[in-house]
Scaffold this motif. Structure first.
Motif, PDB file in Angstrom:
ATOM      1  N   LEU A   5     -47.521  -3.402 -45.970  1.00  0.00           N
ATOM      2  CA  LEU A   5     -46.535  -3.844 -46.980  1.00  0.00           C
ATOM      3  C   LEU A   5     -47.072  -5.054 -47.564  1.00  0.00           C
ATOM      4  CD1 LEU A   5     -43.247  -4.144 -47.487  1.00  0.00           C
ATOM      5  CD2 LEU A   5     -42.585  -5.639 -45.413  1.00  0.00           C
ATOM      6  N   ALA A   7     -47.001  -8.695 -49.122  1.00  0.00           N
ATOM      7  CA  ALA A   7     -46.070  -9.923 -48.755  1.00  0.00           C
ATOM      8  C   ALA A   7     -46.757 -11.672 -50.031  1.00  0.00           C
ATOM      9  CB  ALA A   7     -46.615 -10.660 -47.424  1.00  0.00           C
ATOM     10  N   VAL A  45     -39.045 -12.855 -45.200  1.00  0.00           N
ATOM     11  CA  VAL A  45     -40.657 -12.847 -45.567  1.00  0.00           C
ATOM     12  C   VAL A  45     -40.972 -12.324 -43.768  1.00  0.00           C
ATOM     13  CG1 VAL A  45     -43.199 -13.399 -45.887  1.00  0.00           C
ATOM     14  CG2 VAL A  45     -41.946 -15.008 -46.512  1.00  0.00           C
ATOM     15  N   ALA A  46     -41.820 -10.337 -44.280  1.00  0.00           N
ATOM     16  CA  ALA A  46     -42.058 -10.073 -43.569  1.00  0.00           C
ATOM     17  C   ALA A  46     -42.739  -9.869 -43.068  1.00  0.00           C
ATOM     18  CB  ALA A  46     -41.871  -8.551 -44.536  1.00  0.00           C
ATOM     19  N   LYS A  71     -33.619  -3.994 -52.663  1.00  0.00           N
ATOM     20  CA  LYS A  71     -32.695  -4.984 -52.779  1.00  0.00           C
ATOM     21  C   LYS A  71     -32.092  -5.292 -51.416  1.00  0.00           C
ATOM     22  CE  LYS A  71     -30.012  -8.447 -54.926  1.00  0.00           C
ATOM     23  NZ  LYS A  71     -30.192  -9.917 -55.541  1.00  0.00           N
ATOM     24  N   ALA A 104     -36.973   0.097 -44.300  1.00  0.00           N
ATOM     25  CA  ALA A 104     -35.874  -1.000 -43.974  1.00  0.00           C
ATOM     26  C   ALA A 104     -35.913  -1.515 -43.638  1.00  0.00           C
ATOM     27  CB  ALA A 104     -35.210  -0.974 -45.211  1.00  0.00           C
ATOM     28  N   LEU A 107     -37.987  -3.590 -41.156  1.00  0.00           N
ATOM     29  CA  LEU A 107     -38.675  -4.532 -41.077  1.00  0.00           C
ATOM     30  C   LEU A 107     -38.061  -5.802 -39.951  1.00  0.00           C
ATOM     31  CD1 LEU A 107     -38.537  -4.131 -45.279  1.00  0.00           C
ATOM     32  CD2 LEU A 107     -40.514  -3.810 -43.441  1.00  0.00           C
ATOM     33  N   TYR A 109     -38.202  -9.951 -40.369  1.00  0.00           N
ATOM     34  CA  TYR A 109     -38.270 -11.437 -41.175  1.00  0.00           C
ATOM     35  C   TYR A 109     -37.951 -12.122 -40.741  1.00  0.00           C
ATOM     36  CZ  TYR A 109     -38.035  -7.822 -45.292  1.00  0.00           C
ATOM     37  OH  TYR A 109     -38.479  -6.669 -45.599  1.00  0.00           O
ATOM     38  N   THR A 124     -35.088  -9.402 -52.997  1.00  0.00           N
ATOM     39  CA  THR A 124     -36.076  -8.258 -53.285  1.00  0.00           C
ATOM     40  C   THR A 124     -37.266  -7.841 -52.184  1.00  0.00           C
ATOM     41  OG1 THR A 124     -37.375  -9.078 -55.138  1.00  0.00           O
ATOM     42  CG2 THR A 124     -34.840  -7.594 -55.989  1.00  0.00           C
ATOM     43  N   GLN A 125     -37.750  -6.744 -51.875  1.00  0.00           N
ATOM     44  CA  GLN A 125     -38.586  -6.512 -51.521  1.00  0.00           C
ATOM     45  C   GLN A 125     -39.468  -5.030 -51.775  1.00  0.00           C
ATOM     46  OE1 GLN A 125     -40.561  -7.744 -48.415  1.00  0.00           O
ATOM     47  NE2 GLN A 125     -41.769  -6.568 -48.929  1.00  0.00           N
ATOM     48  N   ILE A 127     -42.267  -1.795 -51.990  1.00  0.00           N
ATOM     49  CA  ILE A 127     -42.743  -0.576 -51.149  1.00  0.00           C
ATOM     50  C   ILE A 127     -43.770  -0.374 -51.685  1.00  0.00           C
ATOM     51  CG2 ILE A 127     -42.924   0.579 -49.407  1.00  0.00           C
ATOM     52  CD1 ILE A 127     -41.207  -1.610 -48.363  1.00  0.00           C
TER      53      ILE A 127
END
Length: 139
Positions: A5, A7, A45-46, A71, A104, A107, A109, A124-125, A127
């Motif tokens: 992922l 970051a 943040v993951a 999202k 998702a 994940l 966070y 938003t993330q 991938i």
């Protein structure tokens, strides 16, 4: 195949805290710059960058790559609301989109922050699906 992922982080150098014109003197940011920087929202943040995203086998065999933008909504402790998981920007391949949505919930966070205080927020993330044999080239 597992994916890493991506970051995104914030650095003090973004407000000029680490720049020095001649390399011999380091200036600290003025109070206004620090206050402006600290007022900014910091998205969650993951913390598990090696998330279990499965590269769809048919797309992998064909060497197809893509990017899905999710999202998400996380509470003030960083826990995702499973009902909030949506595709904000499709890869153009339903298999990539489905793989990203399926991963998702796994994940983990660190919570988002507003003015330094943990808070619930949408974010938003991305991938990324990158084939190792293509060195980042998307067909």
């Amino acid at each position: 195949m597992r994916l890493r992922l991506l970051a995104v982080g914030c650095w003090l150098s973004a407000v000029g805290a680490c720049s020095s014109p001649d390399g011999s003197v380091v200036q600290l940011p003025d109070r206004n710059a620090v206050q402006a920087w600290s007022r900014k929202d910091e998205p969650p943040v993951a913390v598990n960058a090696d998330i279990p995203v499965e590269y769809p086998p048919a797309l992998y065999q064909q060497g197809i790559e893509g990017r899905v933008l999710l999202k998400l909504f996380a509470d003030s402790t960083g826990v995702l609301d499973r009902d909030s998981i949506k595709v904000a920007e499709s890869s153009g391949y339903p298999a990539f989109d489905s793989a990203a949505v399926a991963a998702a919930p796994h994940l983990i966070y660190a919570p988002g922050r507003r003015n330094g205080v943990p808070t619930a927020m949408s974010f938003t993330q991305p991938i990324e699906f990158r084939h190792p044999q293509h060195a980042g080239v998307t067909p």
